[in-house]
Write a protein that holds these residues in place. Structure first.
Motif, PDB file in Angstrom:
ATOM      1  N   LEU A  37       0.839  -1.201   0.000  1.00 23.13           N
ATOM      2  CA  LEU A  37       0.000   0.000   0.000  1.00 23.13           C
ATOM      3  C   LEU A  37       0.873   1.250   0.000  1.00 23.13           C
ATOM      4  N   GLY A  38       0.304   2.322  -0.441  1.00 26.55           N
ATOM      5  CA  GLY A  38       1.049   3.579  -0.398  1.00 26.55           C
ATOM      6  C   GLY A  38       0.434   4.575  -1.349  1.00 26.55           C
ATOM      7  N   PRO A  39       0.627   5.857  -1.098  1.00 31.64           N
ATOM      8  CA  PRO A  39       0.078   6.885  -1.989  1.00 31.64           C
ATOM      9  C   PRO A  39       0.877   6.951  -3.298  1.00 31.64           C
ATOM     10  N   GLY A 165      -7.730  -1.514 -10.365  1.00 36.02           N
ATOM     11  CA  GLY A 165      -7.798  -0.056 -10.471  1.00 36.02           C
ATOM     12  C   GLY A 165      -8.810   0.439 -11.496  1.00 36.02           C
ATOM     13  N   SER A 166      -9.082  -0.349 -12.522  1.00 36.96           N
ATOM     14  CA  SER A 166      -9.996   0.101 -13.571  1.00 36.96           C
ATOM     15  C   SER A 166     -11.372  -0.555 -13.463  1.00 36.96           C
ATOM     16  N   LEU A 167     -11.612  -1.242 -12.354  1.00 34.48           N
ATOM     17  CA  LEU A 167     -12.861  -2.008 -12.261  1.00 34.48           C
ATOM     18  C   LEU A 167     -13.777  -1.455 -11.163  1.00 34.48           C
ATOM     19  N   ASP A 168     -15.097  -1.709 -11.338  1.00 35.59           N
ATOM     20  CA  ASP A 168     -16.005  -1.323 -10.252  1.00 35.59           C
ATOM     21  C   ASP A 168     -15.917  -2.361  -9.136  1.00 35.59           C
ATOM     22  N   GLU A 169     -16.606  -2.107  -8.035  1.00 37.14           N
ATOM     23  CA  GLU A 169     -16.423  -2.931  -6.836  1.00 37.14           C
ATOM     24  C   GLU A 169     -16.764  -4.403  -7.084  1.00 37.14           C
ATOM     25  N   HIS A 195      -3.459   1.204  -4.082  1.00 35.83           N
ATOM     26  CA  HIS A 195      -3.561   2.345  -3.185  1.00 35.83           C
ATOM     27  C   HIS A 195      -4.899   2.274  -2.440  1.00 35.83           C
ATOM     28  N   ASN A 196      -5.624   1.166  -2.639  1.00 39.62           N
ATOM     29  CA  ASN A 196      -6.930   0.965  -2.014  1.00 39.62           C
ATOM     30  C   ASN A 196      -6.754   0.370  -0.614  1.00 39.62           C
ATOM     31  N   VAL A 206       1.110  -7.156   4.932  1.00 37.80           N
ATOM     32  CA  VAL A 206       0.828  -5.809   4.416  1.00 37.80           C
ATOM     33  C   VAL A 206       2.098  -4.968   4.539  1.00 37.80           C
ATOM     34  N   MET A 207       2.479  -4.369   3.443  1.00 38.20           N
ATOM     35  CA  MET A 207       3.639  -3.465   3.464  1.00 38.20           C
ATOM     36  C   MET A 207       3.142  -2.072   3.071  1.00 38.20           C
TER      37      MET A 207
END
Lengths: 231, 770
Positions: A37-39, A165-169, A195-196, A206-207
């Protein structure tokens, strides 16, 4: 499985130098499901490129199963990717000119002990779609195709760069379910970059990256089922 | 406007290698046309003017070297002489009277202006060699001398010669030339328009290194020691007529139309042929260039669709957006087309000199003209511009929202889906190669057409080389005749060599060189294409050469009318000899003699396989003809080299350009395959491997196209220009060219693989999928 020691990656564009990674140390165990994870700009993709033998660190070493990939030449890294690594990208990166079956064959050709096309299709839930072309599939189905292409060669590690990233839930959960099941069924190590924040619950580890550093690297003792997470 | 120009410049800048190759194609197209049009076309203009102003003869009447009894009656108070040469020795004025008589006699038949063409053959004495010279008096009304430089000779020790001969042998104006034991001062360089004259050794050739024509004034001519001969030159007053009308006169041997003489008639054939071929070649090259421009434009505009969509959304109109692009394309193509034309202009004099080495014609002034510029620059330029407009309008003439949508190659994929299904069971790499080929159909088509064109050109070069081998060399090397003696008027003939008749005539309305052979003779084999002897058939009727078959259209078993010595006979063709010596018709000597001369014993030439022991009026050595052929062959070889080099250049450019564009277009796919773990060799096989197959396909298509074209061209030359030009290529040559193109492709592919190596695999990770 994957060892990162003092990894620094510096990009130079003109007179400007950017430190994408500033000394990363980590050990990623075999068969783990790591969520990174990360911005934006934290170094996630750079880290994936280095672990996936797509790029070389400026300093430090990257090794996978004791093979030091950061010291390998271009040809050796290509061989390494061929034998050990699968990739899934945010934009699917499937070839529109090839059918579903042919796209998977692209991955199958690279392995000496590949899955059958049928098995790969079954694993991602695309049985019966062999003759279709990518433009005839939905976004989720395309991403599944991308996953099938990656796993058909039975990679040791599957790198997923923002695969939802390009998909709905709904479609995103569908794809994540496929990736998760691969980790469980075939014991494939999965490194998923996102980034979610919601996805932090589904991995075994988790990193968190921040400005090129590892902010935290923790084991997730009680992962949540994918269907139960909320985006 | 400035940002738009910069944007367009940067888009095109990224493809500078391809643009450079494209520029070379455009320049080559303009060069090909302009060099031939300016170099050869100007000869046509100057030749037309020269032939008209100096009254080139329309025909020649070759007369007997002997004096007929009816002619003797007209020569009152003249000494008795059997031959015209003996008459001249005895009395030059009587000789002139004879010539006047002959002209008057011929003048009663046919409507034409006639004039005796009198000349003397001699030798030029040089330090360690001798050259041939034929000296004339200036023509009065026909075949007037053209003075290229200096002045006409007026004194007893003055002479004017051909400038070609002079430049080959280092003579300049004012130098001394020694011939027949006398020294003459060279006062001028001349040309003579009667092309039947340079027949010193053989009617086909004129060796400008060792032979020259010359003129002297009357006094010097009378004193000159060479052997005299003459024929009658003629110009039709109105419509051309059959020269056999003159055959009723006693001194007529045969008539020769100037347009049927290779050295004259072929001038126009060569010029027109060269201009036509260069135009066709130029159009083909330009076509490839234009298609490539279209491809590159489409690619560049495709890339700019989204920013153009944004600009449109901002309120800029189509014209404002596209103008910079069109401006750049215009400037680029105009620049290279002009370069090609200027280079063509620069090289045109050299090409003209190359032609003038063969044909004795005045130099034309090479100057740029509006028509040439229009064809070589403006036409391709406007086609390019129109095409650019069409491509840009088709791609960008849409609504902004449509332009801003991601790109998709769906349409093409659907189009070829059914084709791809047919090859579903093909090997892995083949299917992927096909996928890339069908996705890039236009590039694939241009590549294949380019290969076909280039290979065709290479085949044409080899076919041209074969023409001379087949027409003359093969003929003269295939017979055992080393010396031919012509018995012009001799009565006491020694018994040596083999007796033959050689006579000009007509068969099936086609000029024929009739050779009467004995079935028992051994020096001139006559075989069909299977190697079976045809000599035994001669007593049944004529056997024709392949070249005569081509000219006349006659086949075995056809009936034809043969005109000889003013007589007409019906004959049936018995066979076709596998040789291309010219318009040869072979007959049994005794039958020929009996049919036309009422005696079975006539002959007028001797064939021998060694030098003759006795002196004859004229002896032709086969060795000299082959030497002349070798000289012409050298010229042909130069043309061949140019054609081969052009073919290779076109091939290399097409292959390099399209493999380069393909790699550039498939940058994303290459990067993705790299990410997946494919090595450069495998990627090269996938992306470019299809071109191997297209190369082979293009080559296979080029073979039948070339063979059919050569056959059509051969027939066309025969029908239109009466020229035997049997073009063909051997299996071995096809194989050689295949290997050559295979090697070229390997080199191009190696360079392309290096480009593949340079594609960064990072490209696949962030780039938006095309």
């Amino acid at each position: 499985m994957i060892d990162l020691t003092g990894v620094v990656k510096r990009y130079k564009q003109g007179d400007v130098t950017t430190d994408a990674l500033r000394g990363v140390d980590a050990h990623i165990p075999k068969q783990s499901f790591l969520i990174v994870l990360g911005p934006s700009g934290s170094g996630k993709s750079t880290l994936l490129n280095l672990m996936g033998a797509l790029d070389l660190p400026t300093e430090g070493s990257v090794s996978v199963n004791e093979a030091i990939i950061s010291e390998m030449g271009s040809k050796a890294r290509s061989q390494f990717r061929r034998k050990h690594v699968g990739f899934v990208f945010q934009d699917y990166n499937v070839l529109n000119t090839l059918s579903v079956k042919e796209n998977i064959e692209l991955g199958q050709y690279l392995s000496t002990r590949p899955m059958s096309i049928d098995e790969a299709l079954r694993a991602v839930g695309l049985s019966g779609y062999e003759a279709r072309y990518p433009y005839e599939l939905s976004g989720g189905e395309r991403q599944r195709l991308s996953i099938a292409r990656a796993i058909v060669k039975r990679p040791d590690i599957l790198f997923c760069d923002e695969p939802t990233g390009s998909l709905d839930e709904t479609l995103a959960k569908d794809v994540l379910g496929v990736i998760h099941s691969l980790n469980e069924t075939y014991g494939t190590t999965v490194i998923l970059i996102t980034h979610n924040e919601a996805l932090r619950h589904i991995g075994s580890h988790v990193m968190r990256l921040k400005s090129g550093h590892i902010d935290s690297f923790t084991k997730n003792h009680e992962p949540i089922a994918i269907k139960d997470i909320t985006f | 406007m400035k940002p738009l120009i910069l944007h367009s410049v940067r888009l095109l800048k990224g493809q500078w290698r391809s643009l450079l190759l494209l520029g070379v194609i455009l320049a080559l197209s303009a060069f090909t046309y302009s060099v031939v049009d300016l170099g050869v076309g100007t000869i046509e203009e100057s030749t037309d003017a020269y032939f008209e102003s100096h009254v080139q003869e329309d025909f020649s009447i070759i007369t007997t070297p002997t004096i007929a009894s009816s002619e003797r009656e007209a020569l009152e108070n003249c000494p008795f002489a059997f031959s015209i040469e003996a008459l001249y020795d005895a009395s030059p004025s009587c000789f002139e009277s004879l010539m006047d008589h002959r002209v008057e006699t011929f003048d009663t038949y046919g409507e034409a202006t006639l004039e005796a063409r009198i000349y003397k053959d001699g030798l030029i004495n040089r330090q360690d060699e001798t050259h041939d010279i034929r000296v004339f008096l200036d023509g009065e009304t026909i075949n007037k001398t053209y003075l290229e430089a200096g002045s006409m000779p007026t004194g007893d020790d003055e002479i004017a010669i051909l400038s070609n001969y002079a430049s080959h042998n280092g003579y300049t104006l004012g130098d001394t030339l020694k011939t027949e034991g006398t020294s003459y001062t060279i006062t001028g360089f001349i040309l003579l328009p009667d092309y039947n004259l340079p027949a010193i050794q053989h009617p086909l050739f004129f060796m400008s290194e060792t032979q020259t024509l010359a003129v002297m004034d009357q006094g010097a001519f009378n004193d000159y020691g060479g052997s005299i001969d003459a024929h009658i030159a003629g110009v039709f007053d109105s419509e051309p007529f059959d020269l056999s009308v003159y055959s009723e006169t006693d001194s007529y041997l045969h008539g020769l139309l100037t347009e049927n003489n290779l050295r004259s008639g072929a001038v126009y054939a060569e010029i027109e042929g060269s201009r036509g071929a260069s135009l066709a070649l130029s159009v083909l090259i330009a076509f490839i260039g234009i298609v490539v421009v279209g491809l590159m434009l489409k690619k560049a505009v495709d890339r700019s669709k989204r920013p153009f969509g944004v600009l449109k959304a901002l309120g800029l109109n189509f014209k404002e957006i596209t103008l910079p692009f069109l401006l750049l394309v215009s400037l680029f193509s105009l620049f290279f087309l002009l370069i090609g034309t200027v280079l063509g202009w620069g090289f045109a004099p050299a090409l003209q000199q190359f032609f003038l080495m063969i044909y004795l014609l005045p130099e034309g002034v090479v100057s740029i003209n509006i028509f040439t510029v229009m064809v070589s620059v403006l036409v391709p330029f406007f086609v390019l511009l129109s095409l650019s407009l069409i491509v840009i309008r088709r791609l960008l003439g849409k609504e902004p929202v449509v332009l801003m949508r991601p790109l998709s190659s769906v349409e093409q994929t659907i189009r070829f889906k059914s084709v791809r299904r047919l090859l579903a069971r093909a090997p892995f790499f083949t299917r992927f190669q096909l996928a890339f080929l069908t996705r890039n159909l236009l590039k694939t088509t241009v590549f294949t057409i380019g290969v076909i064109l280039s290979v065709f050109l290479a085949f044409l070069a080899f076919a041209m080389d074969g023409v001379f081998d087949e027409t003359l060399d093969a003929y003269y090397e295939g017979i055992d005749v080393t010396h031919t003696a012509h018995l012009l008027g001799s009565t006491d003939i020694p018994d040596e060599g083999e007796r033959v008749i050689e006579v000009d005539g007509r068969m099936h309305d086609t000029q024929a060189f009739v050779i009467g052979l004995d079935a028992s003779q051994t020096l001139h084999p006559l075989e069909d294409e299977n190697g079976a002897s045809l000599l035994g058939m001669l007593d049944e009727g004529p056997v024709i050469s392949k070249s005569f078959q081509l000219l006349s259209g006659l086949e075995v078993g056809d009936e034809a009318i043969l005109n000889l010595y003013g007589e007409t006979k019906h004959v049936t063709i018995q066979g076709v000899a596998d040789m291309y010596p010219g318009n040869h018709v072979f007959m049994d000597r005794a039958s020929l003699s009996e049919a036309f001369l009422d005696s079975p014993d006539f002959y007028n030439a001797l064939y021998h396989d060694a030098p003759f022991d006795n002196d004859y009026d004229r002896v032709i050595e086969t060795e000299n003809i082959l030497a002349s052929s070798e000289q012409i062959n050298e010229v042909i070889m130069r043309v061949l080299y140019v054609m081969i080099v052009s073919a290779i250049v076109i091939g290399v450019i097409i292959m390099a350009l399209l493999t380069g564009v393909t790699i550039s277009d498939n940058g994303y796919n290459i990067a993705l395959l790299k990410v997946l773990g494919y090595d450069n060799k495998e990627i090269g096989r996938m992306i470019l491997g299809g071109y191997n197959k297209m190369l082979v396909l293009g080559f296979i298509i080029a073979v039948p196209i070339s063979l059919v074209s050569f056959s059509v061209m051969t027939q066309l030359f025969a029908d239109v220009y009466s020229l035997v030009w049997p073009m063909s290529i051997s299996v071995w040559q096809i194989f050689m060219i295949f290997v050559l193109y295979g090697m070229i492709y390997m080199i191009v592919a190696k360079r392309a693989r290096r480009e593949i190596e340079r594609v960064s695999l990072q490209k696949a990770l962030k780039i938006y999928q095309d």
